[in-house]
Design a protein around this motif. Structure first.
Motif, PDB file in Angstrom:
ATOM      1  N   MET A 152       1.974  -6.942  -0.820  1.00 14.08           N
ATOM      2  CA  MET A 152       1.935  -5.532  -0.461  1.00 14.08           C
ATOM      3  C   MET A 152       1.614  -5.316   1.019  1.00 14.08           C
ATOM      4  SD  MET A 152      -0.625  -3.013   0.037  1.00 14.08           S
ATOM      5  CE  MET A 152      -2.002  -3.443  -1.003  1.00 14.08           C
ATOM      6  N   ILE A 153       0.847  -6.248   1.604  1.00 16.41           N
ATOM      7  CA  ILE A 153       0.433  -6.040   2.990  1.00 16.41           C
ATOM      8  C   ILE A 153       1.644  -6.068   3.917  1.00 16.41           C
ATOM      9  CG2 ILE A 153      -0.916  -7.004   4.879  1.00 16.41           C
ATOM     10  CD1 ILE A 153      -2.914  -7.990   2.831  1.00 16.41           C
ATOM     11  N   THR A 156       4.005  -3.206   3.298  1.00 18.10           N
ATOM     12  CA  THR A 156       3.546  -1.925   3.854  1.00 18.10           C
ATOM     13  C   THR A 156       3.652  -1.911   5.371  1.00 18.10           C
ATOM     14  OG1 THR A 156       2.001  -1.809   2.005  1.00 18.10           O
ATOM     15  CG2 THR A 156       1.684  -0.239   3.795  1.00 18.10           C
ATOM     16  N   GLN A 157       3.426  -3.055   5.982  1.00 15.60           N
ATOM     17  CA  GLN A 157       3.605  -3.146   7.428  1.00 15.60           C
ATOM     18  C   GLN A 157       5.055  -2.845   7.808  1.00 15.60           C
ATOM     19  OE1 GLN A 157       2.167  -7.135   8.073  1.00 15.60           O
ATOM     20  NE2 GLN A 157       0.141  -6.432   8.751  1.00 15.60           N
ATOM     21  N   TRP A 159       7.434  -1.469   5.984  1.00 22.57           N
ATOM     22  CA  TRP A 159       7.856  -0.134   5.556  1.00 22.57           C
ATOM     23  C   TRP A 159       7.329   0.936   6.516  1.00 22.57           C
ATOM     24  CZ3 TRP A 159       6.522   2.562   0.241  1.00 22.57           C
ATOM     25  CH2 TRP A 159       7.479   3.545  -0.001  1.00 22.57           C
ATOM     26  N   SER A 160       6.062   0.798   6.889  1.00 23.52           N
ATOM     27  CA  SER A 160       5.486   1.787   7.805  1.00 23.52           C
ATOM     28  C   SER A 160       6.245   1.785   9.131  1.00 23.52           C
ATOM     29  CB  SER A 160       4.004   1.484   8.052  1.00 23.52           C
ATOM     30  OG  SER A 160       3.263   1.616   6.857  1.00 23.52           O
ATOM     31  N   LEU A 161       6.548   0.603   9.632  1.00 18.55           N
ATOM     32  CA  LEU A 161       7.213   0.522  10.932  1.00 18.55           C
ATOM     33  C   LEU A 161       8.590   1.174  10.894  1.00 18.55           C
ATOM     34  CD1 LEU A 161       6.920  -0.691  13.827  1.00 18.55           C
ATOM     35  CD2 LEU A 161       8.285  -2.609  12.990  1.00 18.55           C
ATOM     36  N   GLY A 164       8.326   4.989  10.006  1.00 21.94           N
ATOM     37  CA  GLY A 164       7.823   5.771  11.131  1.00 21.94           C
ATOM     38  C   GLY A 164       8.871   5.923  12.214  1.00 21.94           C
ATOM     39  N   LEU A 193       9.050  -6.095  16.737  1.00 21.78           N
ATOM     40  CA  LEU A 193       7.645  -6.321  16.401  1.00 21.78           C
ATOM     41  C   LEU A 193       7.529  -7.181  15.142  1.00 21.78           C
ATOM     42  CD1 LEU A 193       4.690  -5.602  17.161  1.00 21.78           C
ATOM     43  CD2 LEU A 193       4.852  -3.618  15.662  1.00 21.78           C
ATOM     44  N   ALA A 196       6.711 -11.016  14.888  1.00 20.68           N
ATOM     45  CA  ALA A 196       5.359 -11.534  14.719  1.00 20.68           C
ATOM     46  C   ALA A 196       5.149 -12.112  13.324  1.00 20.68           C
ATOM     47  CB  ALA A 196       4.343 -10.410  14.989  1.00 20.68           C
TER      48      ALA A 196
ATOM     49  N   LEU B 161       4.562   2.541  13.787  1.00 17.62           N
ATOM     50  CA  LEU B 161       3.747   1.921  12.735  1.00 17.62           C
ATOM     51  C   LEU B 161       2.727   2.906  12.175  1.00 17.62           C
ATOM     52  CD1 LEU B 161       3.174  -0.818  11.278  1.00 17.62           C
ATOM     53  CD2 LEU B 161       1.339  -1.139  12.938  1.00 17.62           C
ATOM     54  N   TYR B 165       2.962   4.769   8.510  1.00 16.22           N
ATOM     55  CA  TYR B 165       1.903   4.580   7.524  1.00 16.22           C
ATOM     56  C   TYR B 165       1.320   5.922   7.103  1.00 16.22           C
ATOM     57  CZ  TYR B 165      -2.270   3.097   5.112  1.00 16.22           C
ATOM     58  OH  TYR B 165      -3.233   2.934   4.154  1.00 16.22           O
ATOM     59  N   PHE B 174       2.038   4.906  -1.558  1.00 20.54           N
ATOM     60  CA  PHE B 174       1.328   3.645  -1.779  1.00 20.54           C
ATOM     61  C   PHE B 174       0.534   3.742  -3.080  1.00 20.54           C
ATOM     62  CE2 PHE B 174       1.127   3.848   3.049  1.00 20.54           C
ATOM     63  CZ  PHE B 174       2.370   3.266   3.176  1.00 20.54           C
ATOM     64  N   PRO B 186      -4.431   0.570   2.418  1.00 13.09           N
ATOM     65  CA  PRO B 186      -4.491  -0.667   3.205  1.00 13.09           C
ATOM     66  C   PRO B 186      -4.322  -0.421   4.693  1.00 13.09           C
ATOM     67  CG  PRO B 186      -2.347  -0.447   2.193  1.00 13.09           C
ATOM     68  CD  PRO B 186      -3.157   0.717   1.708  1.00 13.09           C
ATOM     69  N   GLN B 189      -5.357  -3.384   7.077  1.00 13.90           N
ATOM     70  CA  GLN B 189      -4.445  -4.524   6.995  1.00 13.90           C
ATOM     71  C   GLN B 189      -3.098  -4.227   7.655  1.00 13.90           C
ATOM     72  OE1 GLN B 189      -5.565  -3.924   3.130  1.00 13.90           O
ATOM     73  NE2 GLN B 189      -5.901  -6.065   2.592  1.00 13.90           N
ATOM     74  N   VAL B 190      -2.677  -2.979   7.585  1.00 16.88           N
ATOM     75  CA  VAL B 190      -1.389  -2.626   8.180  1.00 16.88           C
ATOM     76  C   VAL B 190      -1.487  -2.613   9.699  1.00 16.88           C
ATOM     77  CG1 VAL B 190       0.266  -0.759   8.470  1.00 16.88           C
ATOM     78  CG2 VAL B 190      -0.501  -1.405   6.183  1.00 16.88           C
ATOM     79  N   SER B 192      -3.307  -4.252  11.408  1.00 16.32           N
ATOM     80  CA  SER B 192      -3.538  -5.604  11.921  1.00 16.32           C
ATOM     81  C   SER B 192      -2.238  -6.215  12.442  1.00 16.32           C
ATOM     82  CB  SER B 192      -4.133  -6.487  10.827  1.00 16.32           C
ATOM     83  OG  SER B 192      -3.154  -6.836   9.877  1.00 16.32           O
ATOM     84  N   LEU B 193      -1.115  -5.600  12.112  1.00 18.23           N
ATOM     85  CA  LEU B 193       0.144  -6.067  12.700  1.00 18.23           C
ATOM     86  C   LEU B 193       0.096  -5.925  14.219  1.00 18.23           C
ATOM     87  CD1 LEU B 193       3.006  -7.114  12.048  1.00 18.23           C
ATOM     88  CD2 LEU B 193       3.770  -4.742  11.950  1.00 18.23           C
ATOM     89  N   LEU B 194      -0.746  -5.021  14.687  1.00 14.43           N
ATOM     90  CA  LEU B 194      -0.862  -4.814  16.130  1.00 14.43           C
ATOM     91  C   LEU B 194      -1.578  -5.980  16.809  1.00 14.43           C
ATOM     92  CD1 LEU B 194      -1.708  -1.000  16.253  1.00 14.43           C
ATOM     93  CD2 LEU B 194       0.513  -2.142  16.400  1.00 14.43           C
ATOM     94  N   ALA B 196      -0.514  -8.721  16.925  1.00 14.80           N
ATOM     95  CA  ALA B 196       0.568  -9.478  17.557  1.00 14.80           C
ATOM     96  C   ALA B 196       0.736  -9.092  19.018  1.00 14.80           C
ATOM     97  CB  ALA B 196       1.872  -9.248  16.793  1.00 14.80           C
TER      98      ALA B 196
END
Lengths: 205, 205
Positions: A152-153, A156-157, A159-161, A164, A193, A196, B161, B165, B174, B186, B189-190, B192-194, B196
């Motif tokens: 899911m993490i 969600t990353q 999907w959010s990117l 958005g 992005l 990564a 991002l 979200y 979600f 989350p 956790q999402v 946290s992609l930043l 990178a």
DNA sequence: CAGCTGACTTGACAGTGTCAAGTTGATCTG
DNA sequence: CAGATCAACTTGACACTGTCAAGTCAGCTG
């Protein structure tokens, strides 16, 4: 329109799907404010109160349209991931490209299916529709999930990117850009992005 | 905004801002469908057609409300970036947290300011309002921009991002989570992609 | 003081969603 | 085949919306 002379079950034939198609056409032609129970009824050739027998008011119609919208949305993502011999990362990016394509091709419908207002009625059917679409993203994200990590993490990353970017792009927040598949703004640079995910994969492995 | 505060123009005093505040209150209480010219007028104690002298119809009122909404939006981001002695990455994440906080606290207003419908009237004023908010994000992204790199890339990555979200979170995509600052899904956790951005910075430097 | 102008009111109109009651026509029962 | 049934649809009404045109009224200017 879709009137068939041979098999008319009752009066109209298949009013329910005719209303859904009329609603999608109205959204496509005049934007979200053009979606109206009475206009859908008129376009389907029935009286203004006829839709009440097939949907629970305007919110019910919107829910049914959203369900069909998610089907088209899923097809757009699948259609964009055409070629087979591509890296898993390119495949994921292609899915994202299909995500944006759908919004560009169907702005009002994209708005509707991700409307903040929770859809009344058809909740379970609609949820299955969204889950069906979500599976496309989930499968494309699977190769990047670490062992023992909650999928899911990453889902969600990603999907959010892409969501958005798409939403902001449709709201013309990246300057005035014409909405077309050719001029889609800094799409490639933004989804980079996601590189990564692979780097993180390599370093930890 | 551009009205003179000291002198009471005529009958009401400061009807324009009273209507804006009434509109925000209506959005907060009843959601986006509760925002109505006539209800705003009634709440401000004037007749139903009075707003026409201050805004260009309902779209004009929505534009003015969006302008005030962007001001509050900016304050929410600035307010979340409180402590000074934090890393640049933590600062950026705090800005993102304020982004989400605003949407949680003002769902309908968040929806309005990022409405796909381009705001009619006040276009230049509204644009300045959005630019004012965007500057908060831009400044927080600045430390991660490579020399010679277009800052817009990282800004758009970060913005996409956190906006995606937030928007998906508000649309309850979600799962069913109660909207509060404690249960925000989350989020950590999402974003946290930043991380990178820093990794990329270190490797290339 | 007369007149003017801007702020607001009043009244009307078309369009919207929704409800209640009526009509219609296909199918079922005898 | 005749009558009953019942879902599909129509008709009409209501409150609410945005918008327009005309009227009212206060305060200022000449």
């Amino acid at each position: 329109m879709t009137d068939d002379q041979n098999t008319k079950p009752h009066h109209h034939g298949d009013l329910r799907s005719a209303l859904i198609q009329a609603g999608i056409a109205l959204l496509s032609e005049g934007g979200k404010d053009s979606l109206t129970l009475r206009k859908c009824a008129a376009r389907a050739g029935v009286s203004h109160a006829a839709p009440a027998h097939h949907f629970d008011g305007i919110s019910g119609l919107r829910g049914a349209i959203a369900q069909e919208g998610f089907r088209l949305f899923r097809l757009s993502m699948l259609n964009a991931s055409g070629t087979e011999n591509q890296s898993e990362l390119d495949h994921l990016k292609a899915i994202c490209s299909g995500y944006l394509n759908f919004a560009i091709d169907n702005p009002a419908l994209f708005d509707l299916i991700f409307s903040s207002a929770p859809m009344e009625g058809l909740e379970s059917n609609l949820k299955s529709g969204t889950a069906f679409s979500y599976d496309v993203l989930r499968k494309a994200c699977a190769p990047f999930v670490q062992p023992g990590q909650d999928p899911m993490i990453i889902e969600t990353q990603v999907w959010s990117l892409i969501h958005g970017y798409t939403h902001l792009y449709m709201a013309s927040r990246f300057g005035r850009i014409d909405l077309s598949h050719q001029a889609r703004g800094p799409f490639d640079q933004v989804v980079s992005l996601l590189d990564a995910l692979v780097v993180s994969n390599a370093t930890k492995a």
